[in-house]
Scaffold this active site. Structure first.
Site, PDB file in Angstrom:
ATOM      1  N   SER A 127       0.816  -1.223   0.000  1.00 61.90           N
ATOM      2  CA  SER A 127       0.000   0.000   0.000  1.00 61.90           C
ATOM      3  C   SER A 127       0.846   1.268   0.000  1.00 61.90           C
ATOM      4  CB  SER A 127      -0.872  -0.021   1.262  1.00 61.90           C
ATOM      5  OG  SER A 127      -1.412   1.255   1.507  1.00 61.90           O
ATOM      6  N   GLU A 129       0.267   3.600   1.785  1.00 62.55           N
ATOM      7  CA  GLU A 129       0.370   4.029   3.192  1.00 62.55           C
ATOM      8  C   GLU A 129       1.763   3.740   3.751  1.00 62.55           C
ATOM      9  OE1 GLU A 129      -1.878   5.546   5.579  1.00 62.55           O
ATOM     10  OE2 GLU A 129      -2.685   6.178   3.666  1.00 62.55           O
ATOM     11  N   TYR A 151      -1.474   0.418  10.666  1.00 62.71           N
ATOM     12  CA  TYR A 151      -1.738  -0.244   9.375  1.00 62.71           C
ATOM     13  C   TYR A 151      -0.521  -0.123   8.455  1.00 62.71           C
ATOM     14  CZ  TYR A 151      -3.561  -0.824   4.606  1.00 62.71           C
ATOM     15  OH  TYR A 151      -3.746  -1.221   3.296  1.00 62.71           O
TER      16      TYR A 151
HETATM   17  P1  NAP Z   1     -11.448  -4.488   2.134  1.00 59.42           P
HETATM   18  O1  NAP Z   1     -12.606  -4.194   1.246  1.00 59.42           O
HETATM   19  O2  NAP Z   1     -11.403  -3.862   3.482  1.00 59.42           O
HETATM   20  O3  NAP Z   1     -11.335  -6.081   2.291  1.00 59.42           O
HETATM   21  C1  NAP Z   1     -10.509  -6.664   3.255  1.00 59.42           C
HETATM   22  C2  NAP Z   1     -10.727  -8.153   3.223  1.00 59.42           C
HETATM   23  O4  NAP Z   1      -9.859  -8.781   4.177  1.00 59.42           O
HETATM   24  C3  NAP Z   1     -12.160  -8.608   3.583  1.00 59.42           C
HETATM   25  O5  NAP Z   1     -12.545  -9.613   2.685  1.00 59.42           O
HETATM   26  C4  NAP Z   1     -11.996  -9.165   4.989  1.00 59.42           C
HETATM   27  O6  NAP Z   1     -12.942 -10.168   5.327  1.00 59.42           O
HETATM   28  C5  NAP Z   1     -10.608  -9.790   4.852  1.00 59.42           C
HETATM   29  N1  NAP Z   1     -10.012 -10.114   6.161  1.00 59.42           N
HETATM   30  C6  NAP Z   1      -9.928  -9.334   7.273  1.00 59.42           C
HETATM   31  N2  NAP Z   1      -9.339  -9.995   8.280  1.00 59.42           N
HETATM   32  C7  NAP Z   1      -9.038 -11.239   7.806  1.00 59.42           C
HETATM   33  C8  NAP Z   1      -8.446 -12.397   8.383  1.00 59.42           C
HETATM   34  N3  NAP Z   1      -8.034 -12.424   9.645  1.00 59.42           N
HETATM   35  N4  NAP Z   1      -8.305 -13.486   7.597  1.00 59.42           N
HETATM   36  C9  NAP Z   1      -8.720 -13.497   6.313  1.00 59.42           C
HETATM   37  N5  NAP Z   1      -9.299 -12.424   5.703  1.00 59.42           N
HETATM   38  C10 NAP Z   1      -9.458 -11.316   6.444  1.00 59.42           C
HETATM   39  O7  NAP Z   1     -10.072  -4.092   1.397  1.00 59.42           O
HETATM   40  P2  NAP Z   1      -9.801  -3.792  -0.164  1.00 59.42           P
HETATM   41  O8  NAP Z   1     -10.015  -2.349  -0.404  1.00 59.42           O
HETATM   42  O9  NAP Z   1     -10.476  -4.798  -0.999  1.00 59.42           O
HETATM   43  O10 NAP Z   1      -8.220  -4.004  -0.220  1.00 59.42           O
HETATM   44  C11 NAP Z   1      -7.659  -5.280  -0.526  1.00 59.42           C
HETATM   45  C12 NAP Z   1      -6.229  -5.324  -0.010  1.00 59.42           C
HETATM   46  O11 NAP Z   1      -5.467  -4.291  -0.626  1.00 59.42           O
HETATM   47  C13 NAP Z   1      -6.069  -5.101   1.490  1.00 59.42           C
HETATM   48  O12 NAP Z   1      -4.970  -5.875   1.901  1.00 59.42           O
HETATM   49  C14 NAP Z   1      -5.741  -3.627   1.602  1.00 59.42           C
HETATM   50  O13 NAP Z   1      -5.019  -3.379   2.787  1.00 59.42           O
HETATM   51  C15 NAP Z   1      -4.895  -3.442   0.360  1.00 59.42           C
HETATM   52  N6  NAP Z   1      -4.897  -2.118  -0.242  1.00 59.42           N
HETATM   53  C16 NAP Z   1      -6.062  -1.508  -0.543  1.00 59.42           C
HETATM   54  C17 NAP Z   1      -6.046  -0.280  -1.177  1.00 59.42           C
HETATM   55  C18 NAP Z   1      -7.325   0.413  -1.570  1.00 59.42           C
HETATM   56  O14 NAP Z   1      -7.271   1.610  -1.865  1.00 59.42           O
HETATM   57  N7  NAP Z   1      -8.450  -0.280  -1.634  1.00 59.42           N
HETATM   58  C19 NAP Z   1      -4.817   0.313  -1.521  1.00 59.42           C
HETATM   59  C20 NAP Z   1      -3.644  -0.367  -1.190  1.00 59.42           C
HETATM   60  C21 NAP Z   1      -3.684  -1.598  -0.571  1.00 59.42           C
HETATM   61  P3  NAP Z   1     -14.366  -9.806   6.045  1.00 59.42           P
HETATM   62  O15 NAP Z   1     -15.210  -9.252   4.952  1.00 59.42           O
HETATM   63  O16 NAP Z   1     -14.842 -11.097   6.554  1.00 59.42           O
HETATM   64  O17 NAP Z   1     -14.044  -8.801   7.117  1.00 59.42           O
HETATM   65  O1  F7E Z   2      -9.086   8.138   4.089  1.00 62.08           O
HETATM   66  C1  F7E Z   2      -9.469  11.636   5.254  1.00 62.08           C
HETATM   67  C2  F7E Z   2      -8.556  10.739   6.066  1.00 62.08           C
HETATM   68  O2  F7E Z   2     -10.128   6.082   5.022  1.00 62.08           O
HETATM   69  C3  F7E Z   2      -8.594   8.999   3.087  1.00 62.08           C
HETATM   70  C4  F7E Z   2      -7.322   2.070   2.481  1.00 62.08           C
HETATM   71  O3  F7E Z   2      -7.832   1.359   1.388  1.00 62.08           O
HETATM   72  O4  F7E Z   2      -6.146   3.590   1.029  1.00 62.08           O
HETATM   73  C5  F7E Z   2      -7.110   3.525   2.069  1.00 62.08           C
HETATM   74  O5  F7E Z   2      -6.667   4.250   3.217  1.00 62.08           O
HETATM   75  C6  F7E Z   2      -8.328  10.366   3.677  1.00 62.08           C
HETATM   76  C7  F7E Z   2      -7.535  10.362   4.995  1.00 62.08           C
HETATM   77  O6  F7E Z   2      -8.513   5.898   3.088  1.00 62.08           O
HETATM   78  C8  F7E Z   2     -12.767  11.361   6.711  1.00 62.08           C
HETATM   79  O7  F7E Z   2      -8.017  11.437   7.175  1.00 62.08           O
HETATM   80  C9  F7E Z   2     -11.412  12.946   6.148  1.00 62.08           C
HETATM   81  O8  F7E Z   2      -6.537  11.345   4.936  1.00 62.08           O
HETATM   82  O9  F7E Z   2     -10.734   6.799   2.689  1.00 62.08           O
HETATM   83  P1  F7E Z   2      -9.716   6.686   3.751  1.00 62.08           P
HETATM   84  P2  F7E Z   2      -6.956   5.800   3.437  1.00 62.08           P
HETATM   85  O10 F7E Z   2      -6.682   6.093   4.842  1.00 62.08           O
HETATM   86  O11 F7E Z   2      -6.222   6.591   2.402  1.00 62.08           O
HETATM   87  C10 F7E Z   2      -4.847   3.065   1.357  1.00 62.08           C
HETATM   88  C11 F7E Z   2      -3.961   3.184   0.139  1.00 62.08           C
HETATM   89  C12 F7E Z   2      -4.910   1.709   1.933  1.00 62.08           C
HETATM   90  O12 F7E Z   2      -3.990   0.910   1.759  1.00 62.08           O
HETATM   91  C13 F7E Z   2      -5.999   1.442   2.926  1.00 62.08           C
HETATM   92  O13 F7E Z   2      -6.223   0.042   3.065  1.00 62.08           O
HETATM   93  O14 F7E Z   2      -9.579  10.982   3.993  1.00 62.08           O
HETATM   94  N1  F7E Z   2     -10.812  11.780   5.834  1.00 62.08           N
HETATM   95  N2  F7E Z   2     -12.617  12.722   6.688  1.00 62.08           N
HETATM   96  C14 F7E Z   2     -11.628  10.779   6.174  1.00 62.08           C
HETATM   97  N3  F7E Z   2     -11.481   9.449   6.055  1.00 62.08           N
HETATM   98  C15 F7E Z   2     -12.508   8.675   6.476  1.00 62.08           C
HETATM   99  N4  F7E Z   2     -12.413   7.336   6.343  1.00 62.08           N
HETATM  100  N5  F7E Z   2     -13.648   9.218   7.035  1.00 62.08           N
HETATM  101  C16 F7E Z   2     -13.831  10.554   7.179  1.00 62.08           C
HETATM  102  O15 F7E Z   2     -14.852  11.006   7.656  1.00 62.08           O
END
Ligand code: NAP
Ligand code: F7E
Length: 328
Positions: A127, A129, A151
């Site tokens: 990520s 992050e 995270y």
């Molecule tokens: P998501 O919608 O939050 O999905 C997370 C998944 O992980 C869910 O299916 C959840 O299952 C499963 N999970 C949680 N705890 C687990 C455990 N102990 N064992 C097995 N599975 C478990 O996340 P996403 O947006 O699809 O992202 C997919 C991956 O990419 C994650 O690793 C995330 O950190 C990474 N990532 C996401 C982004 C983004 O912008 N979306 C960017 C960079 C990296 P339940 O539904 O049962 O809770």
């Molecule tokens: O926050 C700001 C908050 O929770 C984005 C995950 O998929 O992408 C995701 O992480 C920004 C942050 O995503 C609210 O402070 C303001 O700066 O949508 P987010 P994230 O933290 O960028 C990365 C790449 C991953 O890997 C992660 O798994 O938005 N923000 N107000 C808020 N965020 C939330 N959630 N809620 C608010 O009300």
């Protein structure tokens, strides 16, 4: 036949990836945690071609068992505690799942191995992050990490151990350093979907306003449907490697609000948005912007959906869903 095992099948990316791989003729196995996870039923109904297996990233024997059953050619490790804000609340669970979970899956792969002459290929969901308090702009595969949340710290471990197992044991293991990617399947806890859903409800008169945290944060937001193609491409190369996947553009939350409200005909969003300290974070990542040059040049990958297109898609989807609820 190509066979994929996907952890995180119930999440946003797992669903997009399952759809994409099904289109390519893969046999697909999805790992679902818990003894009665309500999302398992949703997967069975919407994705009947996915075989649901029971497993948990905190339980090594369950991962071994999933691999033995699926006999995959490719493993996509998308499972994680993925909500950054939540990771301060349950930091140990996050480290165990998002960090150590990767090590467990790599160990399970070493134990089970895969078919002879066809060892398992592994994708790790790293990520942006990990860049956190960014050392340079834009961020590339060579930018040092400085995570700003439990995270982010867990993802750095997952990333480093993936690289280490590739270098130590010769595994075909890749890390995709993905920047934020969104869409209608995004969880309601993330800011983009929280906004698109609230805008739809405000338009329909069922909600009066939305409370948010830091509006100054900027993100490189792309569309999840585009990003899962990059995951697959990484596992089709001759050599395993790590890639940044991003659009190369950054936008503020205020820009997202502007476009989302405009989509439903509201020109000024300010009267509808409140700020609430509960949504601020102990430490923030302010300026993420990725450099996807390597993914473009080596994988031939590029994003198809642009920022206005993404906001439009999400708001229209939520408007349709919320309208359908009202007409029931
Ligand atoms: P998501 O919608 O939050 O999905 C997370 C998944 O992980 C869910 O299916 C959840 O299952 C499963 N999970 C949680 N705890 C687990 C455990 N102990 N064992 C097995 N599975 C478990 O996340 P996403 O947006 O699809 O992202 C997919 C991956 O990419 C994650 O690793 C995330 O950190 C990474 N990532 C996401 C982004 C983004 O912008 N979306 C960017 C960079 C990296 P339940 O539904 O049962 O809770
Ligand atoms: O926050 C700001 C908050 O929770 C984005 C995950 O998929 O992408 C995701 O992480 C920004 C942050 O995503 C609210 O402070 C303001 O700066 O949508 P987010 P994230 O933290 O960028 C990365 C790449 C991953 O890997 C992660 O798994 O938005 N923000 N107000 C808020 N965020 C939330 N959630 N809620 C608010 O009300």
């Amino acid at each position: 036949m190509a066979r994929a095992l996907i952890t995180g099948i119930t999440g946003q990316d797992g669903q997009h990836l399952a759809e994409f791989l099904h289109g390519k003729g893969y046999e697909i196995f999805g790992v679902v945690k818990g003894q009665n996870n309500p999302r398992a039923q949703q997967i069975r109904e919407e994705f009947p071609f996915v075989e649901v297996l029971s497993g948990d990233l905190t339980d090594l024997p369950s991962l071994v068992s999933c691999l033995e059953t699926a006999q995959p050619t490719e493993v996509y490790n998308l499972g994680a505690i993925s909500f950054v804000h939540f990771s301060w609340t349950q930091a140990e669970l996050t480290a165990n799942t998002t960090g150590l979970g990767v090590l467990r899956m790599l160990e399970a792969i070493r134990m089970v191995g895969g078919q002879q002459n066809n060892p398992i290929r592994f994708y790790q969901a790293s990520s942006s992050e990990m860049f956190g308090k960014v050392r340079e702009v834009p961020q590339s595969e060579l930018t040092p990490f400085h995570p700003r949340s439990p995270y982010g710290c867990a993802k750095v471990f997952g990333h480093d151990i993936t690289v280490n197992y590739r270098e130590s044991y010769g595994l075909y293991a890749c890390s995709g350093i993905l920047f934020n990617h969104e869409g209608p399947r995004r969880g309601l806890e993330f800011v983009t979907r929280k906004i698109s859903n609230a805008v739809a409800r405000i338009k329909l008169g069922v909600q009066s306003d939305i409370s948010l945290g830091n509006l100054d944060a900027k993100r490189d937001w792309g569309y999840a449907g585009d990003y899962v193609k990059a995951m697959w491409l990484m596992l089709q190369q001759n050599e395993p490697d790590d890639y940044v996947v991003a659009t190369g553009e950054t936008h503020s939350i205020e820009e997202f609000l502007e476009l989302a409200f405009a989509e439903v005909g509201i020109a000024d969003w300010h009267p509808y948005v409140k700020q609430d300290p509960r949504f601020f974070r102990p430490a923030e990542v302010d300026l993420l912007i990725g450099d996807p040059t390597k993914a473009r040049e080596k994988l031939g990958w590029k994003p198809e959906v642009d920022f206005p297109g993404l906001v439009r898609m999400m708001v229209r989807h939520d408007l349709a869903v919320e309208s359908a609820k009202l007409s029931k």
